[in-house]
Structures are given as structure tokens and as C-alpha cells.
Design a protein around this motif. Structure first.
Motif, mmCIF file in Angstrom:
data_model
loop_
_atom_site.group_PDB
_atom_site.id
_atom_site.type_symbol
_atom_site.label_atom_id
_atom_site.label_comp_id
_atom_site.label_asym_id
_atom_site.label_seq_id
_atom_site.Cartn_x
_atom_site.Cartn_y
_atom_site.Cartn_z
ATOM 1 N N ARG A 19 0.754 -1.337 0.041
ATOM 2 C CA ARG A 19 0.068 -0.028 -0.018
ATOM 3 C C ARG A 19 0.889 1.074 0.128
ATOM 4 N N ALA A 20 2.096 1.323 0.775
ATOM 5 C CA ALA A 20 2.574 2.557 0.918
ATOM 6 C C ALA A 20 3.506 2.737 -0.497
ATOM 7 N N GLU A 23 0.995 4.276 -2.839
ATOM 8 C CA GLU A 23 0.757 5.752 -2.550
ATOM 9 C C GLU A 23 2.149 6.384 -3.032
ATOM 10 N N ALA A 26 2.352 6.407 -6.727
ATOM 11 C CA ALA A 26 1.374 7.650 -7.280
ATOM 12 C C ALA A 26 1.746 8.955 -7.179
ATOM 13 N N ARG A 27 2.178 9.625 -5.943
ATOM 14 C CA ARG A 27 2.501 10.558 -5.628
ATOM 15 C C ARG A 27 3.656 10.970 -6.740
ATOM 16 N N TYR A 44 -7.307 4.742 -0.242
ATOM 17 C CA TYR A 44 -6.077 5.247 -0.542
ATOM 18 C C TYR A 44 -5.707 6.630 -0.051
ATOM 19 N N ALA A 45 -4.552 6.982 0.331
ATOM 20 C CA ALA A 45 -4.368 8.581 0.741
ATOM 21 C C ALA A 45 -4.104 9.473 -0.621
ATOM 22 N N VAL A 46 -3.841 8.726 -1.691
ATOM 23 C CA VAL A 46 -3.558 9.723 -2.857
ATOM 24 C C VAL A 46 -4.550 9.126 -3.946
ATOM 25 N N ILE A 49 -5.647 6.123 -7.776
ATOM 26 C CA ILE A 49 -4.818 4.671 -7.895
ATOM 27 C C ILE A 49 -6.321 3.602 -8.157
ATOM 28 N N GLU A 210 6.808 3.159 4.448
ATOM 29 C CA GLU A 210 7.059 4.315 3.489
ATOM 30 C C GLU A 210 8.627 4.227 3.283
#
Ligand SMILES: NC(=O)c1ccc[n+]([C@@H]2O[C@H](COP(=O)([O-])OP(=O)(O)OC[C@H]3O[C@@H](n4cnc5c(N)ncnc54)[C@H](O)[C@@H]3O)[C@@H](O)[C@H]2O)c1
Length: 241
Positions: A19-20, A23, A26-27, A44-46, A49, A210
Motif C-alpha cells: 500500500r505504501a 501511494e 502515485a505521488r 488510499y491517501a492518494v 489509484i 514508507e
């Protein structure tokens, strides 16, 4: 380092390291196709996705995904194989063949099937960067968990094989070996087991998903254009000893 204009396919991307990776990549501008055995996508934080349910041990699932990608003309510029399991701590004397097969099916065959899809799609069309996730336990011996350790050792040499096989084709393959990382896989393990690994970690702390994902970004991106067949520890110094 960016991945603008690239498509990244990631396995095991529902939680943890995968998952990290989804993200972080994607960033960095990648179009991310996040896959996992979980039925639904996480939050997801971004944004942007794309989620696709995939059991990495299921050959038919990979074939269906390959057909989708071919139909849509979607390339796989980056492959990250983060799906992995460690359901049993069994040692050589008490491991069952059923457990052995399940663990190798996900951790080893799952990586093979991912590399097979990505190389089939990209050979002659490249470039492609493969980033496999092994473990410190693929590099050094540890107690118990024979199937997990076997699968992680295999992933290292499978990566080297792909690196050499496709070196002239614009296809790079590298492998990251995380040490103790703060994910669900570790949280469900006996605390004394994690404490023992932590005690042998020179940095004296657990790593974050991360921190693995940032190393994946380096290997995925053109910043590592002359790097192939590398085994990169992200382990707080564990294997430096
Ligand atoms: N956390 C650590 O300390 C650590 C250390 C070294 C290596 N690793 C490796 O990193 C990778 C990610 O592990 P994590 O710590 O994030 O664990 P995790 O359990 O948090 O995440 C693993 C993910 O893989 C998915 N998954 C499991 N079986 C699958 C299958 N058959 N098909 C598709 N997806 C499946 C799970 O649903 C989950 O989302 C694994 O390969 C693991 O072996 C983890």
C-alpha cells in the motif's frame, strides 16, 4: 525522481508495504494499478489509484489481468511484487507440505507469475523495471519459518535471473530485502520474535512501510538506470553485521 507517464502494477497493495508503494509511486506521478487478494480497495491517501482484485497464486487471475491490459493497451512500466504471507513458523521437522505449498505459492510462484506477465507484455516494447520484495530472511539464516525463508531466498535469485536474462532488453530487475517493518504481518507475530529481530537491528528501531516504498521508487525510476540484479537491504543495518 518521478514516474510521470509510467504505469506501475503492484501486488499486495491493500495494506502494509504494498500500500505504501502504491501511494508513494502515485505521488511520484505513476498511474498505479494496485492489486490484492482483498475484495475491496482500501481508502488510499492518494487519488487516482486503480484497484484490481488479484490472488497472486492464481494463474487464471493473472491471465485475466493480462487480457485486460492487452485489450486496453496498458503497459506495465514498473512491477512491484509486495504480496506475501508468513502464516506458520514451522521448522523443517514439523512443516506440513500443505503449508509449504501455500507459502511458496504466494511468495515465490506469485512473484514468478508477476514477472511473467510484465516481461510478456514489455519484451520488445520495454523499458520495464521489476522490483521484487524479498526479506532479510532471504539473505541470512533464521530460526524456524522454513517455507517463508525458502521462498524469500528464491525471490532473490529469481530476480538475478531476470536481471541477466533481460539485461539487453531494457528490462531491469532488482530486489529489496526489508528488515523489521511496522505492518500487520509483524504485529500479529509473537512479540518476543519481533524483539529478537529488533535487538539485532543496529539502528535499534522498526522501519516504516514508507521507508521501503522510497527505496522501491528509486529502483522503479530512471534514477537507477544502470542498476540491475541489485539486492538492496532496507533493514536498519541488520545484514551489515
Ligand atoms: N513487515 C516486515 O517486517 C517485512 C520484512 C521483510 C519482508 N516483508 C515482505 O514485504 C511484503 C509485504 O508485507 P507486509 O509486511 O506489508 O505484510 P502485510 O501482511 O501487511 O501485507 C501483505 C499484503 O499482501 C496481501 N496478500 C496476501 N496474500 C495474497 C495473495 N495470495 N494475493 C495477493 N495479495 C495477497 C495481503 O492482503 C496484504 O495486503 C511481503 O512479501 C513480506 O514478506 C515484510
Amino acid at each position: 525522481m518521478d514516474l510521470i507517464g509510467k504505469t506501475a502494477l503492484i501486488t499486495g497493495a491493500y495494506r502494509g508495504i504494498g500500500r505504501a508503494c502504491a501511494e508513494v509511486l502515485a505521488r511520484a506521478g505513476a498511474q498505479v494499478i494496485a492489486t490484492d487478494i482483498a475484495a475491496e480497495a482500501p481508502d488510499y491517501a492518494v487519488p487516482g489509484i486503480r484497484y484490481h482484485r488479484l490472488d497472486v497464486a492464481d494463474e487464471a487471475g493473472w491471465s485475466a489481468l493480462e487480457a485486460d491490459l492487452r485489450r486496453d493497451g496498458t503497459p506495465v512500466d514498473v512491477l512491484v511484487t509486495a504480496a506475501g504471507i508468513a502464516p506458520t513458523k514451522a521448522a523443517p521437522h514439523d512443516v506440513t507440505l500443505a503449508d509449504w505449498d501455500v507459502i511458496l505459492g504466494v511468495n515465490q510462484t506469485g512473484v514468478l507469475l508477476g514477472m511473467r506477465l510484465a516481461t510478456r507484455l514489455m519484451l520488445g516494447r520495454g523499458p520495464l523495471s521489476i522490483v521484487n520484495i524479498s526479506s532479510i530472511w532471504g539473505q541470512v539464516g533464521g530460526m524456524g519459518q522454513i517455507a517463508y525463508h525458502a521462498s524469500k531466498g528464491a525471490v532473490i535469485n529469481m530476480t538475478r535471473n531476470a536481471a541477466v536474462t533481460y539485461a539487453k532488453d531494457g528490462i531491469r530487475a532488482n530486489v529489496i530485502c526489508p528488515g523489521l517493518i511496522d505492518t500487520e504481518m509483524v504485529r500479529v507475530q509473537p512479540p518476543q520474535m519481533n524483539a529478537a529481530t529488533l535487538a539485532l537491528t543496529p539502528m535499534g528501531r522498526i522501519g516504516l512501510p514508507e521507508e521501503v516504498a522510497k527505496a522501491v521508487l528509486f529502483l522503479a525510476s530512471d534514477a537507477s538506470s544502470f542498476v540491475t540484479g541489485a539486492v538492496l537491504p532496507v533493514d536498519g543495518g541488520f545484514t551489515a553485521q
